[in-house]
Scaffold this motif. Structure first.
Motif, PDB file in Angstrom:
ATOM      1  N   PHE A 623      -8.918 -10.688 -23.972  1.00  0.00           N
ATOM      2  CA  PHE A 623     -10.049  -9.795 -23.137  1.00  0.00           C
ATOM      3  C   PHE A 623     -11.679 -10.816 -22.913  1.00  0.00           C
ATOM      4  CE2 PHE A 623      -6.212  -7.545 -24.740  1.00  0.00           C
ATOM      5  CZ  PHE A 623      -5.760  -6.656 -23.529  1.00  0.00           C
ATOM      6  N   HIS A 624     -11.355 -12.051 -22.393  1.00  0.00           N
ATOM      7  CA  HIS A 624     -12.746 -12.553 -22.816  1.00  0.00           C
ATOM      8  C   HIS A 624     -13.697 -12.152 -21.528  1.00  0.00           C
ATOM      9  CE1 HIS A 624     -10.399 -15.350 -19.995  1.00  0.00           C
ATOM     10  NE2 HIS A 624      -9.636 -15.409 -21.443  1.00  0.00           N
ATOM     11  N   ASP A 625     -13.205 -11.822 -20.421  1.00  0.00           N
ATOM     12  CA  ASP A 625     -13.020 -12.119 -19.359  1.00  0.00           C
ATOM     13  C   ASP A 625     -14.359 -10.304 -19.154  1.00  0.00           C
ATOM     14  OD1 ASP A 625     -10.622 -10.084 -19.406  1.00  0.00           O
ATOM     15  OD2 ASP A 625     -10.326 -11.042 -16.973  1.00  0.00           O
ATOM     16  N   LEU A 626     -13.859  -9.183 -19.795  1.00  0.00           N
ATOM     17  CA  LEU A 626     -14.211  -8.330 -20.354  1.00  0.00           C
ATOM     18  C   LEU A 626     -15.617  -8.185 -20.823  1.00  0.00           C
ATOM     19  CD1 LEU A 626     -11.609  -4.931 -20.813  1.00  0.00           C
ATOM     20  CD2 LEU A 626     -12.215  -6.394 -18.773  1.00  0.00           C
ATOM     21  N   ILE A 651      -5.279  -1.364 -13.559  1.00  0.00           N
ATOM     22  CA  ILE A 651      -6.859  -0.695 -13.091  1.00  0.00           C
ATOM     23  C   ILE A 651      -7.551  -2.157 -12.753  1.00  0.00           C
ATOM     24  CG2 ILE A 651      -8.313   0.655 -14.077  1.00  0.00           C
ATOM     25  CD1 ILE A 651      -6.059   2.440 -14.742  1.00  0.00           C
ATOM     26  N   LEU A 652      -7.758  -3.296 -13.813  1.00  0.00           N
ATOM     27  CA  LEU A 652      -8.261  -4.077 -14.191  1.00  0.00           C
ATOM     28  C   LEU A 652      -8.403  -5.357 -12.586  1.00  0.00           C
ATOM     29  CD1 LEU A 652      -7.722  -4.822 -17.501  1.00  0.00           C
ATOM     30  CD2 LEU A 652      -9.447  -4.091 -17.090  1.00  0.00           C
ATOM     31  N   GLU A 653      -7.149  -4.801 -11.860  1.00  0.00           N
ATOM     32  CA  GLU A 653      -7.216  -5.755 -10.709  1.00  0.00           C
ATOM     33  C   GLU A 653      -8.226  -4.941  -9.879  1.00  0.00           C
ATOM     34  OE1 GLU A 653      -4.173  -7.420  -7.010  1.00  0.00           O
ATOM     35  OE2 GLU A 653      -3.480  -6.803  -9.186  1.00  0.00           O
ATOM     36  N   TYR A 654      -8.092  -3.984  -9.672  1.00  0.00           N
ATOM     37  CA  TYR A 654      -9.388  -2.933  -9.064  1.00  0.00           C
ATOM     38  C   TYR A 654     -10.701  -2.699  -9.448  1.00  0.00           C
ATOM     39  CZ  TYR A 654     -11.245   0.855  -6.337  1.00  0.00           C
ATOM     40  OH  TYR A 654     -11.916   1.850  -5.574  1.00  0.00           O
ATOM     41  N   ARG A 655     -10.742  -3.438 -10.589  1.00  0.00           N
ATOM     42  CA  ARG A 655     -12.212  -3.810 -10.696  1.00  0.00           C
ATOM     43  C   ARG A 655     -12.551  -4.923 -10.692  1.00  0.00           C
ATOM     44  NH1 ARG A 655     -12.713  -6.886 -15.104  1.00  0.00           N
ATOM     45  NH2 ARG A 655     -14.913  -7.134 -16.143  1.00  0.00           N
ATOM     46  N   THR A 656     -11.905  -5.852 -10.368  1.00  0.00           N
ATOM     47  CA  THR A 656     -12.139  -7.028 -10.532  1.00  0.00           C
ATOM     48  C   THR A 656     -12.685  -7.610  -8.393  1.00  0.00           C
ATOM     49  OG1 THR A 656     -10.871  -8.292 -12.131  1.00  0.00           O
ATOM     50  CG2 THR A 656     -11.483  -9.495 -10.489  1.00  0.00           C
ATOM     51  N   GLN A 657     -11.591  -6.801  -7.789  1.00  0.00           N
ATOM     52  CA  GLN A 657     -11.849  -7.261  -6.293  1.00  0.00           C
ATOM     53  C   GLN A 657     -12.991  -6.315  -5.853  1.00  0.00           C
ATOM     54  OE1 GLN A 657      -7.976  -5.406  -5.104  1.00  0.00           O
ATOM     55  NE2 GLN A 657      -7.040  -7.854  -5.275  1.00  0.00           N
ATOM     56  N   ASN A 658     -13.407  -4.944  -6.247  1.00  0.00           N
ATOM     57  CA  ASN A 658     -13.992  -4.084  -5.835  1.00  0.00           C
ATOM     58  C   ASN A 658     -15.389  -3.496  -6.739  1.00  0.00           C
ATOM     59  OD1 ASN A 658     -12.654  -2.900  -3.466  1.00  0.00           O
ATOM     60  ND2 ASN A 658     -11.055  -2.456  -5.007  1.00  0.00           N
ATOM     61  N   SER A 665     -13.295   2.132 -12.321  1.00  0.00           N
ATOM     62  CA  SER A 665     -11.473   1.271 -11.741  1.00  0.00           C
ATOM     63  C   SER A 665     -10.768   2.615 -12.489  1.00  0.00           C
ATOM     64  CB  SER A 665     -11.134   0.547 -11.989  1.00  0.00           C
ATOM     65  OG  SER A 665     -12.071  -0.492 -11.665  1.00  0.00           O
ATOM     66  N   CYS A 666     -10.470   3.531 -13.092  1.00  0.00           N
ATOM     67  CA  CYS A 666      -9.435   4.040 -14.006  1.00  0.00           C
ATOM     68  C   CYS A 666      -9.808   6.037 -12.987  1.00  0.00           C
ATOM     69  CB  CYS A 666      -9.790   5.080 -15.626  1.00  0.00           C
ATOM     70  SG  CYS A 666      -9.645   3.626 -16.849  1.00  0.00           S
ATOM     71  N   GLN A 667     -11.240   6.439 -12.469  1.00  0.00           N
ATOM     72  CA  GLN A 667     -11.355   6.994 -12.094  1.00  0.00           C
ATOM     73  C   GLN A 667     -10.560   7.277 -11.171  1.00  0.00           C
ATOM     74  OE1 GLN A 667     -15.249   8.366 -12.851  1.00  0.00           O
ATOM     75  NE2 GLN A 667     -14.969   9.891 -14.690  1.00  0.00           N
ATOM     76  N   HIS A 668     -10.804   6.068 -10.283  1.00  0.00           N
ATOM     77  CA  HIS A 668     -10.342   5.647  -8.867  1.00  0.00           C
ATOM     78  C   HIS A 668      -9.263   5.944  -8.581  1.00  0.00           C
ATOM     79  CE1 HIS A 668      -9.380   3.257  -5.071  1.00  0.00           C
ATOM     80  NE2 HIS A 668      -8.444   3.093  -5.750  1.00  0.00           N
ATOM     81  N   PHE A 669      -8.422   6.231  -9.248  1.00  0.00           N
ATOM     82  CA  PHE A 669      -6.619   6.342  -9.403  1.00  0.00           C
ATOM     83  C   PHE A 669      -6.497   7.350 -10.350  1.00  0.00           C
ATOM     84  CE2 PHE A 669      -6.701   1.626  -9.725  1.00  0.00           C
ATOM     85  CZ  PHE A 669      -6.209   1.438  -8.935  1.00  0.00           C
ATOM     86  N   GLY A 670      -7.627   8.597 -10.648  1.00  0.00           N
ATOM     87  CA  GLY A 670      -7.541  10.446 -11.041  1.00  0.00           C
ATOM     88  C   GLY A 670      -7.433  10.559 -12.701  1.00  0.00           C
TER      89      GLY A 670
END
Length: 682
Positions: A623-626, A651-658, A665-670
C-alpha cells in the motif's frame, strides 16, 4: 387352539395394522402435500409479482446501518476442546464490531472455564459467566444466569443491548449474521435464520438424515409456517430476540427469561412471543462467496456462488446420540408442548400445532409400515414355496379400499422423495439429493426409537417432578485454533510480570474491554517483543525478529488478497530450503492460512513477529500509494469490519479518480455511518 388358529389371528392383526398404518400415513401425507402445494404456489406467485417490483437484497447494504449493541449467549457444559475454537473464530471473523459474547459455564466444570479464559484474554468482547449452581442444570437455567450477567454488564458499562442472539458451543456462525440481525432487530422481535448441518462421509446416514430434514424444513416448511400463521419457532441457534421480546419473556415467567421446566425452551419462547402478538420472521438472505478451485488441468480458477447467511454445525453421527437428541425434541415440542401450551381457539394455530405434534403417531406408523411389508412379503414367499398350508385370503385385493389407500400413499411417498431430493440438492448438491432417498428410511427408524424414548422420558419426568437435566450430545467443531496456555500464565512463567500485576491487569481488562496483551502493551508493562514472544509460546510457533524488506516475497504476496493480509497482519517471506515462511503477529484463522497456502508451491511454516514490523512492511510493499493516515484508516476499517472487503478496490479507485481522501470515498458509497467514524482510531 391349533397352530393354524394362531396364524389366522396373527394374519387378522396384520390386516388391521395395515389399515391403521395406511390411514395415519394418508392423513399425514395430505397435510404434507398441502404444505408442498402452498410453498410452490406462493413461490411462483412471488416470482411474477414481488420479485418483478423489488430487486434482490444486496448484503453490502448491511454495512450502511448504525451498529446496535448485540449480546450473544452461549451456554456451555463440558465443552472442552470446542468452546474456545467456536468463540475465537466468531470473535475474529464477525463482520461486526459492536457485540459481546457471553459464555455460560459451571463452577464444577474447570476445563471448560479454562478454555473460555484463554479466549477472554485474547478478545476484548468475550466474557465468561459462572453459574451459581453446579452443573449440569439445564440449558434454560444456564441461559438465565447468562442474561442476569448481561444485565449487570449493562449497568457497569452504561450500555443497553438491543439484540440478544442464541447460539450453541458447536456453531459455526456466518460472518454477516450480526449485520443481518442489526438491520432487522427492532422492527422484528424474533428473527430466525436457517440452520444447516455439516456433511460427514457419504455412508454416514445418521448425520445425513439431519442434512435432508433441515434442508427441507428450513427451505420450505418454516417459510410456509410464517406465511400461514406468523409463528416461527426458534431453532435455539441463529435466533435473535429484541429487547422488547426479552422484557416480555421476563414478565411472563415472573423474572426468568427462559422457561426451565422444558427440554425445548427455544420452541416455547417462539410460541409465547407469537401469543403476545410480537413479530416473528424467518429470513433467508444469500451472500456472495468467493472461492478457489482447480480445473482438470490443475489450473486455479476464482469462482463465486450465492450462499445463505446461516448457521452450520455438526450433528450426531451415531444412532444412539441421534435417538437421544430426537427424543429430547419430541419430548419438548410434541409432549411438553401439548401439556404446557395446549390448543388454541384459532384453526390456523391448531393446524400448525398439529403439525408439530403429529410425530407421536407418524413416527410409529412409518416404521410399522416397513415391518408390515416385511411380514406380508414373508408370508407371500412362504405360500409360494410351500404346498402343505392352509389357504388365507390376501390382505390386499385389487379394487378394495385398502388397495386404493396404498396407491394414494405410494403417490404421496413419491412426492415426498422428490421434495426431499429437491431441497437437499439446493444446499448440498446432486450427491446429497441422491443419498437423501435411502436416508428417508433410516431417518424413520431413528424417529421411531426416539419416540419411545421420548414417551418414557416424559412420563418419568412427570412422575418424579424434578427439574429437567441437560441431556446434551457430544459436540465437534470444524476448525481449530492453536491455544495451549493462557497468555497471563505464560507471562508469569517468563517472569515478564508478577501475580499482582496480572490480577490488576485482568481487573482493568473487564472494565476497559481490551485484550490482555494489548492492555499490558499500552500501559508499558511489557514490550511489543515480549508480547510477540509470549504469543508465539501460546500458539506453539517460532518467533522471528528483525525482518527486512529484502526477505519479503513480494511476488507471492501479490497473488494473495491484499486486504486479507492486511486484516490478519500477515506477510510472506521468500522460500528458504523449500520452506516458505508465513509470518503473523498472533493467532491466525485456519481458513486465512489455507488461502495463503493455496497460492504457494513450496511447503509452508507459520511464524510470529512484532506487529509493528508487519505493519511497516505491508505499507511499503502493498500500500505504498496510500498516505500513512489513509493506510492506518484502511487497516482499521478492515479489522473492525466496517466495509465489505469486496468494495475496497472500487472505493480506492473512486478516491484516485476524484482526488478524495479515503474516508470521504467510503462515505460516497454509503459506508462509515457516524458511530463507526469514532471507532476508526480507537
Amino acid at each position: 387352539m391349533e397352530f393354524v388358529d394362531y396364524v389366522v389371528a396373527y394374519w387378522l392383526v396384520i390386516k388391521y395394522l395395515v389399515f391403521f398404518a395406511a390411514i395415519i400415513i394418508l392423513l399425514s401425507s395430505i397435510d404434507d402435500f398441502f404444505i408442498d402445494c402452498y410453498y410452490w404456489v406462493r413461490r411462483i406467485w412471488r416470482r411474477f409479482t414481488v420479485y418483478k417490483k423489488h430487486k434482490p437484497f444486496n448484503v453490502n447494504e448491511l454495512y450502511k446501518y448504525k451498529e446496535k449493541p448485540i449480546a450473544i449467549m452461549v451456554p456451555a457444559w463440558q465443552e472442552k476442546g470446542v468452546i474456545a475454537d467456536m468463540a475465537a473464530l466468531a470473535a475474529s471473523s464477525f463482520e461486526y464490531y459492536n457485540y459481546h459474547i457471553f459464555i455460560g459455564t459451571y463452577p464444577n466444570d474447570p476445563e471448560t472455564q479454562h478454555d473460555v479464559d484463554m479466549v477472554v484474554e485474547h478478545y476484548r468482547n468475550v466474557h465468561k459467566v459462572i453459574t451459581r449452581t453446579p452443573g449440569p442444570t439445564n440449558k434454560s437455567d444456564c441461559l438465565n444466569h447468562i442474561i442476569e450477567d448481561i444485565f449487570l454488564f449493562e449497568k457497569e458499562h452504561n450500555i443497553e443491548f438491543e439484540g440478544f442472539v442464541l447460539h450453541d458451543a458447536e456453531d459455526l456462525i456466518h460472518p454477516l449474521e450480526l449485520k443481518l440481525f442489526n438491520h432487522l432487530i427492532g422492527k422484528n422481535d424474533l428473527i430466525q435464520i436457517p440452520v444447516f448441518p455439516f456433511e460427514r462421509e457419504w455412508y454416514d446416514f445418521t448425520t445425513g438424515h439431519y442434512v435432508d430434514e433441515f434442508a427441507e424444513n428450513h427451505g420450505k416448511d418454516l417459510i410456509v409456517r410464517e406465511s400461514i400463521l406468523g409463528f416461527v419457532p426458534s431453532a435455539g441457534v441463529g435466533t435473535a430476540l429484541s429487547r422488547k421480546a426479552i422484557d416480555k419473556l421476563k414478565e411472563i415467567h415472573n423474572g426468568d427469561v427462559f422457561l426451565i421446566d422444558t427440554l425445548t425452551e427455544d420452541y416455547n419462547l417462539g410460541y409465547e412471543l407469537f401469543h403476545e402478538d410480537m413479530k416473528l420472521i424467518f429470513v433467508r438472505i444469500p451472500a456472495e462467496l468467493e472461492y478457489t478451485t482447480r480445473n482438470s488441468y490443475g489450473k486455479e480458477k476464482n469462482r463465486k456462488k450465492q450462499v445463505l447467511i446461516s448457521v452450520r454445525e455438526f450433528f450426531p453421527s451415531t444412532f444412539r446420540q441421534a435417538v437421544r437428541q430426537k427424543a429430547r425434541w419430541i419430548t419438548g415440542i410434541a409432549l411438553q408442548g401439548w401439556q404446557q401450551l395446549g390448543w388454541s381457539n384459532s384453526v390456523k394455530t391448531n393446524y400448525i400445532l398439529y403439525r408439530d405434534r403429529k410425530a407421536i403417531l407418524t413416527n410409529l406408523a412409518n416404521v410399522l409400515a416397513y415391518i408390515l411389508v416385511i411380514n406380508i412379503l414373508g408370508m407371500t414367499l412362504y405360500t409360494k414355496i410351500t404346498q402343505d398350508i392352509w389357504w388365507f385370503p390376501p390382505i390386499i385385493e385389487k379394487g378394495d379400499l385398502l388397495w386404493y389407500l396404498l396407491i394414494i400413499n405410494a403417490f404421496f411417498f413419491l412426492n415426498r422423495i422428490i421434495q426431499r431430493m429437491y431441497f437437499t440438492h439446493e444446499v448440498y448438491g446432486i450427491k446429497g439429493a441422491l443419498l437423501s432417498i435411502p436416508r428417508i428410511i433410516w431417518g424413520n427408524f431413528i424417529n421411531f426409537f426416539a419416540m419411545f424414548k421420548a414417551l418414557a422420558q416424559f412420563f418419568k419426568l412427570k412422575k418424579e417432578g424434578k427439574q429437567i437435566p441437560w441431556d446434551k450430545t457430544t459436540h465437534d467443531f470444524p476448525l481449530r485454533r492453536k491455544f495451549h496456555k493462557k497468555l497471563g500464565d505464560i507471562l508469569l512463567e517468563e517472569k515478564l510480570i508478577d501475580q499482582a500485576t496480572l490480577e490488576q491487569a485482568l481487573e482493568k481488562q473487564r472494565s476497559k474491554q481490551k485484550a490482555l496483551g494489548r492492555l499490558l502493551l499500552e500501559e508499558n508493562i511489557i514490550s511489543e517483543t515480549d508480547l510477540a514472544k509470549a504469543m508465539s509460546i501460546q500458539s506453539n510457533l517460532k518467533y522471528i525478529h528483525g525482518i527486512s524488506q529484502d526477505e519479503v516475497d513480494i511476488e507471492t504476496m501479490n497473488k494473495v488478497d491484499h486486504y486479507s493480509l492486511l486484516e490478519n497482519d500477515i506477510i510472506i517471506l521468500k522460500t528458504v530450503d523449500h520452506v516458505q515462511p508465513i509470518i503473523s503477529s498472533g493467532q491466525v484463522v485456519d481458513v486465512v492460512v489455507d488461502e495463503c497456502k493455496r497460492k504457494l508451491s513450496d511447503r509452508t511454516e507459520l511464524y510470529i513477529t512484532n506487529e509493528s514490523t508487519i505493519i511497516t512492511i505491508q505499507k511499503k510493499v502493498l500500500f505504498h500509494d496510500l498516505s500513512e493516515t489513509e493506510f492506518s484508516q484502511l487497516r482499521s476499517v478492515l479489522k473492525k469490519k466496517m466495509i465489505p472487503r469486496g468494495m475496497v478496490d472500487e472505493i480506492l479507485e473512486y478516491r484516485t479518480q476524484n482526488n478524495q481522501d479515503f474516508i470521504t470515498s467510503c462515505q460516497h458509497f454509503g459506508f462509515l455511518p457516524d458511530d463507526q467514524l469514532t471507532r476508526i482510531d480507537a
